[in-house]
Design an enzyme around this catalytic site. Structure first.
Site, PDB file in Angstrom:
ATOM      1  N   CYS A  82       0.830  -1.204   0.000  1.00  0.00           N
ATOM      2  CA  CYS A  82       0.000   0.000   0.000  1.00  0.00           C
ATOM      3  C   CYS A  82       0.864   1.254   0.000  1.00  0.00           C
ATOM      4  CB  CYS A  82      -0.916   0.008   1.208  1.00  0.00           C
ATOM      5  SG  CYS A  82       0.016   0.139   2.718  1.00  0.00           S
TER       6      CYS A  82
ATOM      7  N   GLU B  89      -5.971   1.943  -8.375  1.00  0.00           N
ATOM      8  CA  GLU B  89      -4.869   1.212  -7.741  1.00  0.00           C
ATOM      9  C   GLU B  89      -4.717  -0.114  -8.500  1.00  0.00           C
ATOM     10  OE1 GLU B  89      -5.569  -0.705  -3.881  1.00  0.00           O
ATOM     11  OE2 GLU B  89      -3.572  -0.055  -3.270  1.00  0.00           O
TER      12      GLU B  89
HETATM   13  P1  NAD Z   1      -9.322  -6.843   0.435  1.00  0.00           P
HETATM   14  O1  NAD Z   1     -10.032  -5.566   0.697  1.00  0.00           O
HETATM   15  O2  NAD Z   1      -9.778  -7.680  -0.686  1.00  0.00           O
HETATM   16  O3  NAD Z   1      -9.381  -7.789   1.744  1.00  0.00           O
HETATM   17  C1  NAD Z   1      -8.990  -7.331   3.009  1.00  0.00           C
HETATM   18  C2  NAD Z   1      -9.696  -8.154   4.073  1.00  0.00           C
HETATM   19  O4  NAD Z   1     -11.109  -7.969   3.965  1.00  0.00           O
HETATM   20  C3  NAD Z   1      -9.468  -9.659   3.976  1.00  0.00           C
HETATM   21  O5  NAD Z   1      -9.347 -10.175   5.267  1.00  0.00           O
HETATM   22  C4  NAD Z   1     -10.719 -10.177   3.287  1.00  0.00           C
HETATM   23  O6  NAD Z   1     -11.073 -11.484   3.697  1.00  0.00           O
HETATM   24  C5  NAD Z   1     -11.787  -9.203   3.716  1.00  0.00           C
HETATM   25  N1  NAD Z   1     -12.780  -8.916   2.665  1.00  0.00           N
HETATM   26  C6  NAD Z   1     -12.625  -9.023   1.325  1.00  0.00           C
HETATM   27  N2  NAD Z   1     -13.742  -8.618   0.692  1.00  0.00           N
HETATM   28  C7  NAD Z   1     -14.622  -8.242   1.639  1.00  0.00           C
HETATM   29  C8  NAD Z   1     -15.942  -7.729   1.612  1.00  0.00           C
HETATM   30  N3  NAD Z   1     -16.584  -7.504   0.469  1.00  0.00           N
HETATM   31  N4  NAD Z   1     -16.549  -7.455   2.791  1.00  0.00           N
HETATM   32  C9  NAD Z   1     -15.905  -7.659   3.964  1.00  0.00           C
HETATM   33  N5  NAD Z   1     -14.645  -8.144   4.045  1.00  0.00           N
HETATM   34  C10 NAD Z   1     -14.002  -8.427   2.902  1.00  0.00           C
HETATM   35  O7  NAD Z   1      -7.771  -6.465   0.302  1.00  0.00           O
HETATM   36  P2  NAD Z   1      -6.574  -7.423  -0.104  1.00  0.00           P
HETATM   37  O8  NAD Z   1      -6.666  -7.736  -1.553  1.00  0.00           O
HETATM   38  O9  NAD Z   1      -6.434  -8.533   0.855  1.00  0.00           O
HETATM   39  O10 NAD Z   1      -5.327  -6.438   0.150  1.00  0.00           O
HETATM   40  C11 NAD Z   1      -4.884  -5.485  -0.779  1.00  0.00           C
HETATM   41  C12 NAD Z   1      -5.488  -4.127  -0.526  1.00  0.00           C
HETATM   42  O11 NAD Z   1      -5.193  -3.704   0.803  1.00  0.00           O
HETATM   43  C13 NAD Z   1      -4.922  -3.049  -1.429  1.00  0.00           C
HETATM   44  O12 NAD Z   1      -5.968  -2.207  -1.837  1.00  0.00           O
HETATM   45  C14 NAD Z   1      -3.945  -2.304  -0.540  1.00  0.00           C
HETATM   46  O13 NAD Z   1      -3.691  -0.957  -0.901  1.00  0.00           O
HETATM   47  C15 NAD Z   1      -4.666  -2.368   0.758  1.00  0.00           C
HETATM   48  N6  NAD Z   1      -3.746  -2.168   1.874  1.00  0.00           N
HETATM   49  C16 NAD Z   1      -3.821  -0.976   2.534  1.00  0.00           C
HETATM   50  C17 NAD Z   1      -2.943  -0.712   3.556  1.00  0.00           C
HETATM   51  C18 NAD Z   1      -3.013   0.576   4.305  1.00  0.00           C
HETATM   52  O14 NAD Z   1      -2.377   0.662   5.338  1.00  0.00           O
HETATM   53  N7  NAD Z   1      -3.754   1.568   3.856  1.00  0.00           N
HETATM   54  C19 NAD Z   1      -1.988  -1.673   3.926  1.00  0.00           C
HETATM   55  C20 NAD Z   1      -1.947  -2.883   3.225  1.00  0.00           C
HETATM   56  C21 NAD Z   1      -2.840  -3.116   2.199  1.00  0.00           C
END
Ligand code: NAD
Length: 498
Positions: free
Chosen positions: A282, A383
């Site tokens: 991120c 992104e």
């Molecule tokens: P994601 O949003 O798909 O999933 C994150 C978490 O939410 C997981 O545990 C997943 O099981 C759950 N989830 C997925 N879809 C959901 C829904 N519809 N409703 C409720 N929960 C749900 O993210 P990802 O693909 O695992 O990670 C990548 C993303 O995370 C990127 O967008 C990245 O920028 C972001 N990220 C942000 C930071 C920050 O500090 N801002 C840090 C790391 C990653």
């Protein structure tokens, strides 16, 4: 059950239903490694019940004793850092050295949380009125839950639960279903360090599990890190049930390259920050904003470096960039590259089509570099979360600042310059949560706080550091006097000092 990743509730591994699982893959080989149970209401209810019971005595345990458990946990983490990094590389794909670095950054939050007796010290004012004192303390919220993304399976959990637990809360962690194994190691090591059962629980699962946590009346607060669409929805749902929420979302981080910058330093910084961890960070830089004067030279220096990135499995110590997390994500990144070409951006280096002998089914991709990217393009707006760097050319510093401020994401940014006035002006005017000055990925240390602005964070608190203490506690302010002191009789007016 061998081959299955369990939940961890009340100090024990708990299995789920074998017909309710999700597969975990090794991104370097494309092979299924194991399966993870997906929690339904029975497991979520069990976890909340266990955390609620544990809360009674944990919230009353002196902060010094809570800290001593964290000190022991820190020592166990240090002794097992290689083991932890290995599981991160196996399930996520990033290089071992990067995985170890990320675990270390998580461990630093544990180190910070070890100082909790000091961090929780309150405030005291003697004689706010004659014979009256006032003091303020911070108390735990109750049962807190944390939902983490796939890209930092150790570090982001460690941003959350050590702080929450140190503050006297109990915790339920819901890791990403794509790389959940490390979460069980952490929970079991907390027990080994002396943590009472029920204080830290892990429920494995997906969206449905998250919804159960969001709707559960026994949970007081939600910490979330993931993509912006999910962060928005979590913030809305959880706050509608009156939970405290911090929901960190996605990013599109820009680096502004001034003509006076040290160009070799810029190129090294861009290569590491755009392509490290295959761009799945991120805080990755995905846009280089080059002032026209320096743009040709920058692209000329970048292109050969991007072409020569060493791509391979994260276990190979010579590799600089491992695979993407999944075949689906590989397809998504590929379609952004195709879209960028159609939109008219110039593809200088094409990372598609990488095949590695012995790893034909892995989700590998080379680095891609686009030049002449325009702000209206999807390639610029969205992104991508992959090894794709976009160069946007701007005529002046002012237009660079305007471009960055107009982008809906606001996680991190950087300026590269030798000019102190420019750097100072940038730090002051930029609408971004974390700013680097000649530092490409300005991830704050554990004793500062991590968080973005705009669509990169919903809620009022950043993570860890003092923001972590504030998020995981409620402020209570007492005003008191003793009956042996001054008496004034009934007072019908708001008290004031004259
Ligand atoms: P994601 O949003 O798909 O999933 C994150 C978490 O939410 C997981 O545990 C997943 O099981 C759950 N989830 C997925 N879809 C959901 C829904 N519809 N409703 C409720 N929960 C749900 O993210 P990802 O693909 O695992 O990670 C990548 C993303 O995370 C990127 O967008 C990245 O920028 C972001 N990220 C942000 C930071 C920050 O500090 N801002 C840090 C790391 C990653």
């Amino acid at each position: 059950m061998p081959g299955y990743i369990s939940h961890y509730i009340n100090g024990k591994l708990v299995q789920g239903r074998p017909d309710h699982t999700s597969a975990i893959y090794n991104p370097a080989t494309g092979e299924e490694l194991r399966k993870v149970f997906l929690a339904g209401s029975s497991e979520v209810n069990q976890a909340v019940a266990s955390a609620t019971t544990a809360l009674q005595s944990w919230s009353q345990t002196p902060a010094l004793q809570r800290a001593r458990i964290l000190f022991r946990f820190k020592a166990i983490l240090e002794a097992n850092l290689d083991k932890l990094a290995a599981i991160v590389t196996e399930e996520h794909g990033k290089t071992l050295s990067d995985a170890k670095g990320s675990c270390m950054r998580g461990l630093e939050v544990v180190e910070f949380a070890c100082g909790i007796p000091h961090l929780l010290k309150g405030e005291f004012s003697e004689n706010v009125g004659k014979g009256i004192d006032s003091w303020a303390i911070r108390q735990p919220l109750g049962v807190c839950a944390g939902i983490t993304p796939f890209n930092f399976p150790v570090m982001i959990g460690l941003w959350m639960f050590p702080m929450a637990i140190a503050c006297g809360n109990t915790f339920i962690l819901k890791p990403s279903e794509r790389d959940p194994s490390a979460s069980l190691m952490l929970a079991q090591w907390m027990k080994e360090a002396g943590l009472p059962d029920g204080v830290l629980n892990v429920v494995q699962g997906d969206k449905n599990t998250v919804d159960l946590l969001l709707n559960h009346p026994g949970i007081a607060a939600i910490s979330f890190v993931g993509s912006t669409a999910v962060a928005q929805s979590i913030y809305t749902k959880a706050s509608s049930t009156y939970k405290r929420v911090q929901a960190l979302g996605g990013a599109k981080n820009h680096m502004l390259v001034m003509p006076d910058a040290d160009l070799d330093m810029v190129v090294d910084s861009l290569i590491g920050s755009a392509y490290g961890s295959a761009g799945e960070r991120c805080m990755a830089i995905s846009v280089a904003v080059a002032i026209d004067k320096v743009a040709d030279k920058l692209v000329e220096k970048l292109a050969p470096r991007v072409r020569s990135l060493k791509i391979g499995p994260g276990t190979d110590p010579d590799v600089e960039m491992g695979p993407l997390i999944s075949g689906q994500h590989h397809q998504k990144v590929t379609s952004y590259i195709e879209g960028g070409i159609k939109e008219g951006a110039k593809l200088v280096v094409d990372g598609r089509g990488v095949k590695l002998q012995g790893y034909e089914k892995g989700y590998f991709m080379g680095g891609s570099l686009f030049d002449h990217v325009q702000p209206h393009m999807r390639l610029y707006q969205d992104e991508i979360f992959g090894p794709v760097l976009a160069v946007v050319r701007v005529p002046s510093y002012e237009q660079g600042v305007e471009l960055i401020n107009n982008h809906p994401y606001g996680n991190g940014t950087a300026i590269f310059t030798r000019d102190g006035d420019t750097a100072r002006d940038f730090a002051n005017r930029i609408k971004i949560g974390m700013v680097g000055i000649n530092v490409p990925i300005p991830v704050p240390m554990a004793f500062h706080s991590f968080g973005g602005w705009k669509q990169s964070l919903y809620g009022d608190h950043h993570m860890h550091g003092m923001e972590g203490v504030r998020f995981y506690t409620k402020l209570k302010t007492m005003t008191g006097r003793w009956p042996t002191g001054i008496r004034q009789g009934a007072d019908f007016n708001i008290p004031t000092l004259r």
